[in-house]
Design a protein around this motif. Structure first.
Motif, PDB file in Angstrom:
ATOM      1  N   THR A   8      -6.573  -1.996   4.064  1.00  0.00           N
ATOM      2  CA  THR A   8      -5.242  -1.708   3.534  1.00  0.00           C
ATOM      3  C   THR A   8      -4.218  -2.543   4.298  1.00  0.00           C
ATOM      4  N   PRO A   9      -3.056  -2.787   3.709  1.00  0.00           N
ATOM      5  CA  PRO A   9      -2.029  -3.553   4.423  1.00  0.00           C
ATOM      6  C   PRO A   9      -1.646  -2.949   5.769  1.00  0.00           C
ATOM      7  N   VAL A  10      -1.617  -1.619   5.863  1.00  0.00           N
ATOM      8  CA  VAL A  10      -1.259  -0.987   7.130  1.00  0.00           C
ATOM      9  C   VAL A  10      -2.315  -1.273   8.194  1.00  0.00           C
ATOM     10  N   THR A  11      -3.573  -1.362   7.778  1.00  0.00           N
ATOM     11  CA  THR A  11      -4.640  -1.678   8.731  1.00  0.00           C
ATOM     12  C   THR A  11      -4.424  -3.044   9.358  1.00  0.00           C
ATOM     13  N   MET A  12      -3.818  -3.966   8.612  1.00  0.00           N
ATOM     14  CA  MET A  12      -3.505  -5.280   9.182  1.00  0.00           C
ATOM     15  C   MET A  12      -2.623  -5.131  10.413  1.00  0.00           C
ATOM     16  N   LEU A  13      -1.658  -4.218  10.338  1.00  0.00           N
ATOM     17  CA  LEU A  13      -0.757  -4.021  11.474  1.00  0.00           C
ATOM     18  C   LEU A  13      -1.503  -3.466  12.679  1.00  0.00           C
ATOM     19  N   TRP A  14      -2.469  -2.593  12.423  1.00  0.00           N
ATOM     20  CA  TRP A  14      -3.254  -2.049  13.538  1.00  0.00           C
ATOM     21  C   TRP A  14      -4.121  -3.138  14.171  1.00  0.00           C
ATOM     22  N   ILE A  15      -4.716  -3.985  13.358  1.00  0.00           N
ATOM     23  CA  ILE A  15      -5.548  -5.059  13.892  1.00  0.00           C
ATOM     24  C   ILE A  15      -4.713  -6.017  14.739  1.00  0.00           C
ATOM     25  N   MET A  16      -3.466  -6.258  14.331  1.00  0.00           N
ATOM     26  CA  MET A  16      -2.585  -7.188  15.039  1.00  0.00           C
ATOM     27  C   MET A  16      -1.649  -6.484  16.012  1.00  0.00           C
ATOM     28  N   GLY A  26       0.815  -1.197   0.000  1.00  0.00           N
ATOM     29  CA  GLY A  26       0.000   0.000   0.000  1.00  0.00           C
ATOM     30  C   GLY A  26       0.853   1.253   0.000  1.00  0.00           C
ATOM     31  N   ASN A  27       0.213   2.377   0.269  1.00  0.00           N
ATOM     32  CA  ASN A  27       0.906   3.667   0.301  1.00  0.00           C
ATOM     33  C   ASN A  27       1.585   3.835   1.656  1.00  0.00           C
ATOM     34  N   LEU A  28       2.607   3.017   1.877  1.00  0.00           N
ATOM     35  CA  LEU A  28       3.215   2.919   3.203  1.00  0.00           C
ATOM     36  C   LEU A  28       4.029   4.154   3.561  1.00  0.00           C
ATOM     37  N   PHE A  29       4.682   4.758   2.577  1.00  0.00           N
ATOM     38  CA  PHE A  29       5.573   5.884   2.850  1.00  0.00           C
ATOM     39  C   PHE A  29       5.043   7.199   2.264  1.00  0.00           C
ATOM     40  N   PHE A  30       3.715   7.293   2.112  1.00  0.00           N
ATOM     41  CA  PHE A  30       3.051   8.523   1.670  1.00  0.00           C
ATOM     42  C   PHE A  30       3.559   9.001   0.311  1.00  0.00           C
ATOM     43  N   TYR A  31       3.961   8.057  -0.534  1.00  0.00           N
ATOM     44  CA  TYR A  31       4.462   8.420  -1.863  1.00  0.00           C
ATOM     45  C   TYR A  31       3.656   7.704  -2.939  1.00  0.00           C
ATOM     46  N   MET A  44      -1.569 -22.089  17.157  1.00  0.00           N
ATOM     47  CA  MET A  44      -1.050 -22.042  15.790  1.00  0.00           C
ATOM     48  C   MET A  44      -2.180 -22.084  14.769  1.00  0.00           C
ATOM     49  N   PHE A  45      -3.253 -22.804  15.061  1.00  0.00           N
ATOM     50  CA  PHE A  45      -4.416 -22.835  14.177  1.00  0.00           C
ATOM     51  C   PHE A  45      -5.048 -21.451  14.072  1.00  0.00           C
ATOM     52  N   LEU A  46      -5.236 -20.795  15.210  1.00  0.00           N
ATOM     53  CA  LEU A  46      -5.830 -19.458  15.193  1.00  0.00           C
ATOM     54  C   LEU A  46      -4.886 -18.448  14.537  1.00  0.00           C
ATOM     55  N   GLY A  47      -3.582 -18.580  14.795  1.00  0.00           N
ATOM     56  CA  GLY A  47      -2.628 -17.675  14.168  1.00  0.00           C
ATOM     57  C   GLY A  47      -2.614 -17.823  12.662  1.00  0.00           C
ATOM     58  N   PHE A  48      -2.651 -19.060  12.171  1.00  0.00           N
ATOM     59  CA  PHE A  48      -2.680 -19.303  10.734  1.00  0.00           C
ATOM     60  C   PHE A  48      -3.967 -18.761  10.112  1.00  0.00           C
ATOM     61  N   THR A  49      -5.069 -18.892  10.819  1.00  0.00           N
ATOM     62  CA  THR A  49      -6.342 -18.350  10.341  1.00  0.00           C
ATOM     63  C   THR A  49      -6.247 -16.831  10.169  1.00  0.00           C
ATOM     64  N   LEU A  50      -5.655 -16.157  11.155  1.00  0.00           N
ATOM     65  CA  LEU A  50      -5.494 -14.705  11.054  1.00  0.00           C
ATOM     66  C   LEU A  50      -4.596 -14.333   9.879  1.00  0.00           C
ATOM     67  N   VAL A  51      -3.500 -15.062   9.712  1.00  0.00           N
ATOM     68  CA  VAL A  51      -2.599 -14.775   8.593  1.00  0.00           C
ATOM     69  C   VAL A  51      -3.353 -14.853   7.267  1.00  0.00           C
ATOM     70  N   TRP A  52      -4.103 -15.932   7.090  1.00  0.00           N
ATOM     71  CA  TRP A  52      -4.822 -16.146   5.826  1.00  0.00           C
ATOM     72  C   TRP A  52      -5.752 -14.982   5.511  1.00  0.00           C
ATOM     73  N   PHE A  53      -6.596 -14.615   6.485  1.00  0.00           N
ATOM     74  CA  PHE A  53      -7.621 -13.615   6.188  1.00  0.00           C
ATOM     75  C   PHE A  53      -7.070 -12.190   6.211  1.00  0.00           C
ATOM     76  N   LEU A  54      -6.031 -11.933   6.996  1.00  0.00           N
ATOM     77  CA  LEU A  54      -5.400 -10.624   6.943  1.00  0.00           C
ATOM     78  C   LEU A  54      -4.828 -10.361   5.553  1.00  0.00           C
ATOM     79  N   GLU A  72      -5.659 -12.165   2.694  1.00  0.00           N
ATOM     80  CA  GLU A  72      -6.708 -12.273   1.677  1.00  0.00           C
ATOM     81  C   GLU A  72      -7.517 -10.981   1.560  1.00  0.00           C
ATOM     82  N   LEU A  73      -7.916 -10.406   2.675  1.00  0.00           N
ATOM     83  CA  LEU A  73      -8.771  -9.226   2.638  1.00  0.00           C
ATOM     84  C   LEU A  73      -8.026  -7.968   2.224  1.00  0.00           C
ATOM     85  N   SER A  74      -6.701  -7.965   2.349  1.00  0.00           N
ATOM     86  CA  SER A  74      -5.948  -6.757   2.011  1.00  0.00           C
ATOM     87  C   SER A  74      -5.252  -6.833   0.655  1.00  0.00           C
TER      88      SER A  74
END
Length: 226
Positions: free
Chosen positions: A190-198, A69-74, A168-178, A180-182
């Motif tokens: 957005t990819p940055v929102t994934m970091l806020w959720i986690m 995403g627009n990680l560095f405002f450029y 590990m099952f729950l962690g893998f589930t989060l990885v997949w959908f974080l 997939e949705l971004s």
């Protein structure tokens, strides 16, 4: 949790073809996690299982980080040939963050439930109904687990524990959908929102690892410094 999720998965009115690698990776992690809970496997064995599951997700499921995403405002930052290592490293970080935060009854399950609710909301508002179905199902599974994991009035101790198989099952589930949705289709987040959720489990893991390094201890040793 996995057995309840898997059985209920068969009742959903959607095609599961896209999620075959998710199911396969989850089975592997639950199996290795169960062995670890029973016989204390080495960290290397767990990491190898996690990497293999993430490779299944990347190559078979085509769930991968392709841009940040627009990680560095450029402008949007594409990953190109770095997509594979970044996807695997990010996946390892999230899976082990959930595993490390599982130190007291209800903690990891509650954190994951909040993250699943946020992801479910993102999937619904973006119209990604298959993801929303699976996320809602996972939310119900975690709530059922927490009902038996919390020390409620009249119960002196938890009746079930998550263990490495569950975390590990729950962690893998989060990885997949974080991812997939971004990354796929009409991006729900957005990819940055994934970091806020986690943010909370990732901050906790980083702090614990820095503490262990400062004490010259193994990063994989257990402690109560969360």
């Amino acid at each position: 949790m996995f057995m309840g999720f898997f059985v209920a998965l068969l009742t959903l009115p959607i095609s599961l073809q896209h999620y075959r690698s998710f199911i396969a990776g989850s089975i592997l992690l639950v199996f290795v996690g169960l062995l670890d809970d029973l016989h204390e496997l080495s960290p290397r064995s767990r990491f190898l299982a996690q990497i293999f599951s993430l490779l299944l997700m990347f190559f078979w499921g085509q769930i991968k980080l392709t841009y940040l995403g627009n990680l560095f405002f450029y402008k949007a930052q594409g990953l190109g040939f770095c997509s594979l290592p970044v996807s695997v490293i990010a996946g390892l970080g999230i899976i082990n963050a959930i595993n490390m935060v599982d130190g007291m009854d209800g903690l990891a399950g509650s954190l994951v439930l909040v993250e699943l609710i946020l992801l479910f909301y993102c999937a619904v508002i973006s119209g990604q109904l298959p993801s929303a179905y699976l996320l809602f199902l996972m939310m119900v599974v975690v709530v059922a687990f927490l009902w038996l994991n919390f020390q409620i009035p009249g119960r002196s101790h938890a009746k079930v524990f998550m263990g490495d198989a569950g975390s590990m099952f729950l962690g893998f589930t989060l990885v997949w959908f974080l991812i997939e949705l971004s990354q796929i289709g009409a991006h729900a987040i957005t990819p940055v929102t994934m970091l806020w959720i986690m943010a909370l489990p990732l901050f906790d893991t980083t702090a614990v690892m820095l503490y262990r390094l400062s004490k010259k201890r193994s990063l994989f040793s257990s402690d109560r410094q969360h």
